[in-house]
Write an enzyme that holds these catalytic residues in place. Structure first.
Site, PDB file in Angstrom:
ATOM      1  N   GLY A 115      -0.362   4.340   0.456  1.00  0.00           N
ATOM      2  CA  GLY A 115      -1.158   5.420   1.048  1.00  0.00           C
ATOM      3  C   GLY A 115      -0.318   6.237   2.016  1.00  0.00           C
ATOM      4  N   PHE A 116      -0.996   7.049   2.821  1.00  0.00           N
ATOM      5  CA  PHE A 116      -0.287   7.905   3.769  1.00  0.00           C
ATOM      6  C   PHE A 116       0.617   7.098   4.697  1.00  0.00           C
ATOM      7  CE2 PHE A 116      -3.982  10.745   2.908  1.00  0.00           C
ATOM      8  CZ  PHE A 116      -3.264  11.830   2.471  1.00  0.00           C
ATOM      9  N   GLY A 117       0.106   5.968   5.209  1.00  0.00           N
ATOM     10  CA  GLY A 117       0.886   5.170   6.147  1.00  0.00           C
ATOM     11  C   GLY A 117       2.076   4.497   5.481  1.00  0.00           C
ATOM     12  N   ALA A 168      -6.003  10.397   7.947  1.00  0.00           N
ATOM     13  CA  ALA A 168      -4.641  10.384   7.423  1.00  0.00           C
ATOM     14  C   ALA A 168      -3.597  10.522   8.533  1.00  0.00           C
ATOM     15  CB  ALA A 168      -4.466  11.506   6.398  1.00  0.00           C
ATOM     16  N   GLN A 169      -3.867  11.395   9.506  1.00  0.00           N
ATOM     17  CA  GLN A 169      -2.881  11.646  10.563  1.00  0.00           C
ATOM     18  C   GLN A 169      -2.539  10.383  11.353  1.00  0.00           C
ATOM     19  OE1 GLN A 169      -0.660  13.768  11.711  1.00  0.00           O
ATOM     20  NE2 GLN A 169      -1.060  14.936   9.870  1.00  0.00           N
ATOM     21  N   GLU A 191     -18.282  17.770   2.081  1.00  0.00           N
ATOM     22  CA  GLU A 191     -17.491  18.532   1.117  1.00  0.00           C
ATOM     23  C   GLU A 191     -18.047  18.373  -0.302  1.00  0.00           C
ATOM     24  OE1 GLU A 191     -13.351  18.936   3.590  1.00  0.00           O
ATOM     25  OE2 GLU A 191     -13.457  17.226   2.230  1.00  0.00           O
ATOM     26  N   GLY A 246       0.807  -1.211   0.000  1.00  0.00           N
ATOM     27  CA  GLY A 246       0.000   0.000   0.000  1.00  0.00           C
ATOM     28  C   GLY A 246       0.840   1.261   0.000  1.00  0.00           C
ATOM     29  N   VAL A 280      -1.855  -8.204  -3.954  1.00  0.00           N
ATOM     30  CA  VAL A 280      -1.553  -9.345  -3.091  1.00  0.00           C
ATOM     31  C   VAL A 280      -2.768 -10.267  -3.029  1.00  0.00           C
ATOM     32  CG1 VAL A 280      -0.964 -10.057  -0.747  1.00  0.00           C
ATOM     33  CG2 VAL A 280       0.107  -8.030  -1.759  1.00  0.00           C
TER      34      VAL A 280
END
Lengths: 438, 438
Positions: B18-20, B322-323, B175, B16, B84
């Site tokens: 992504g952010f992490g 995300a944080q 949003e 992945g 995967v």
């Protein structure tokens, strides 16, 4: 059935939102007509920069512009996404995907598509690049093949994925060759440290003895020179015999193993069904008179790539370039108004502003009448001309920033595979990448 | 089989981008490990701005960033596009679309996908928005339905094309509702003079009694206020019963005719096959200990949306933002190095930086610890935070220009249908638009 609705003014239907079609519509603003434009897409494409979309230097959206937005302040203008299936000149009707349309005047501005000259095998396996979806497919294919190459171990296995063969050395082929060569020279090993720069090859092929056929000898020679210095293999006097998705074969017996054949060797007009057969000439173009009127059909005009104004002075018509379409579009708009008002029409006269082609990041060739020059200054001119021609202030700024970025840092652009390109014909075992879209 | 190759260092495989995942890889730069990242796509997505891609305010490419480019200077980093299929913790191997991979440490950072809570009918007809292809599909659907509406004559016929129902009033729903309301208020009749602004409706639905559930009461109330003032119908305490592609039905009996249902009512973790069943908890998340290690699998970590760090202090894990992923990614990278060096590990501690959500063009709500404010200044903060977080200098500039453009001129953005979205399930007779892609 769509007809003239709001007013009693005659309905001018324009098929195609290319350079020519836009000018016709614009020229009819505030005139005593209604305008209905049809296009398969809801946007105009700035085709001269398509190759930069293909190589990931520009986003598709920055060379396209919404037709509706472009004409949002033109009161007599309507737009529909539609495809024309047939034309009946007798009843003045179009058969389209959104139903029947009754026109008073019709302007065929459908442009051109890739010409594979009847070779079905090449059509099946080679990549065309005449529309945004096609340019995006090409971008994704190139990136996917680089990803595939990484997965393979030997140079021999990797070879077909790293050989790029561009057939047709007109401006599109030349500009694409330059862009791919720079990708090889400056980006490849940064993004793909597993690969060897020398193993990626870019071939530019033409059956003519020179690149940029219609340009001056000086521009052609210099363009070839620039390309060779960038490491492009320029193969001239070379005719393609076959391409089966794996190996491209030339008439002289040479072969190249490649999964990347890009075909820009010819174009042909896109003609709606129902245009009198007799007026269709070589290259699938519609023969017109000096005011772009289709022979024998008083209220049907054809302009741009799909048209050939055949007169004594222009026995072969005009070149298939944006300027011809633009100038014909302007003239046809004027002449439609003249006809409606019962005034005499004015024949189309082409004013050749010259030709430009860019090679790589900061070089171009320019033939501006008798003034011919090549190199960095030509590239500045090229950049300026393309920026001012691009529709939309936002697009101009974003393209300019991208170019500045690429100029400072070779490693610009976006090399993302947003929508996987799947070629039905490639054996499944050659595709290691995930098939899911989401 | 891919293994640790260049060195004798252990191989850390990260699933992945992504952010992490990005933070783990970054944190392992210059450490005595090899890093192999896998992702279905070759890019990282800045998910908080996906809704602006869906509404055409931003191009997909400006919120995505090439993984290869991002790590081009990190020597111990490799990347592969791969999916995967399975995980075998005993043999420490992954089964993937590019073959087997033997890892020493595995970080599962696969994120989350849309949760339809088992309702297959809704899954079939509602639009999710968790990836770039999905956001683009949504963009094209909205534009296609506006084009369809133009072709229909009565308000009744047009209704399902002009009703937009957003299910789920979290930040995404809020949003998106704001953006669609502005499209209605400021763009619709400019681009589509045939349509009536009042006939386009935007509904924001949630089964909870407030919008922006996890935000402060003050932020929720103000957000709702902003939305109502912009003309959004906010329907709270309302549960969806069914949606058949034509009519959405709520449990209280209310129905809305619509071809536009956007589902952001829940997410669930994306878990590779082979993760011990016992460690999978509610919301399809992988339960981990305080150092993000999967229960009973010493060298497997899970972070971000797919993980739930269950400790006494956090019995339900952390919020899916995300944080959390970023901070867990940083911590896991450190802990892997600690483990390799035989040092003690450090438990994950979440530092909550606060929450922001924007409503429309120039308003936002901000909960920053005890400081809560709403309106224009919150929007400036929102804009600043998102710009600095966005990967890539070019992306920052281009997004900034787009926002400035939208701020000055409501009519910004690109409303182009580049790839037609075809929903297999919608009756063919409802689709008037051309089917060709090129």
């Amino acid at each position: 059935m769509e007809t003239s609705t709001k007013t009693n003014f005659p309905l001018v239907v324009i098929i195609g939102a290319g350079f020519g079609g836009l000018e016709v519509a614009k020229g009819l603003a505030d005139k005593p007509v209604e305008v209905l434009m049809l296009d398969k897409h809801n946007y105009h494409v700035f085709q001269p920069l398509l190759y930069q979309v293909a190589t990931g230097s520009l986003e598709a959206e920055s060379i396209a512009f919404s037709v509706r937005k472009n004409f949002s302040s033109q009161k007599n203008f309507r737009f529909r996404i539609a495809e024309v299936m047939g034309l009946n000149a007798e009843t003045k009707t179009l058969d389209t995907t959104i139903g029947g349309i009754k026109y008073d005047y019709l302007v065929i501005a459908t442009g051109s598509t890739t010409n594979f000259f009847g070779n079905k095998q090449i059509e099946k396996f080679a990549m065309p690049m005449k529309s945004i979806p096609e340019a995006l497919n090409l971008r994704y294919l190139v990136l996917q093949n680089l990803e595939e190459a990484v997965l393979l171990k030997t140079r021999e296995e990797r070879e077909p994925y790293l050989n790029f063969v561009l057939v047709g050395a007109g401006p599109t082929g030349v500009e694409l060759a330059g862009a791919l060569a720079e990708l090889r020279n400056h980006v490849l090993t940064k993004d793909y440290p597993e690969l060897d720069k020398e193993h990626m090859r870019v071939y530019l092929v033409d059956f003519m003895p020179k690149v940029l056929g219609p340009f001056s000898e000086q521009a052609s020679a210099k363009a070839k020179d620039f390309l060779v210095k960038m490491g492009v293999d320029v193969l001239l006097n070379k005719k393609v015999e076959s391409y089966d998705g794996e190996v491209i074969k030339f008439e002289d017996g040479q072969t190249i193993r490649t999964r990347n054949v890009i075909w820009s060797a010819g174009v042909m007009g896109v003609i709606p069904k129902g245009v009198p057969e007799g007026s269709i000439i070589r290259g699938n173009r519609i023969q017109t008179d000096a005011i772009n009127r289709v022979e024998g059909a008083e209220n049907i005009f054809a302009i741009g790539d799909v048209a050939a104004v055949i007169t004594e002075e222009t026995p072969k018509g005009h070149p298939g370039v944006a300027q011809v379409a633009i100038q014909q579009g302007k003239q046809v708009a004027k002449n439609i108004v003249h006809i409606i008002k019962g005034e005499p029409t004015e024949p189309f006269k082409y004013f050749d502003k010259g030709s430009l082609a860019t090679i790589g990041r900061n070089k171009a060739v320019a033939d501006l009448g008798k003034i011919k020059f090549q190199g960095f200054f030509a590239w500045l001119i090229w950049m300026f001309v393309h920026l001012v021609s691009l529709l939309g202030f936002r697009n101009k700024i974003i393209v300019f920033i991208n170019w500045i970025g690429s100029y400072i840092n070779y490693n610009g652009g976006t090399r993302l595979i947003i929508r996987r390109f799947v070629r039905d014909n490639v054996p499944a075992d050659a595709r290691h990448l995930p098939k899911t879209e989401s």
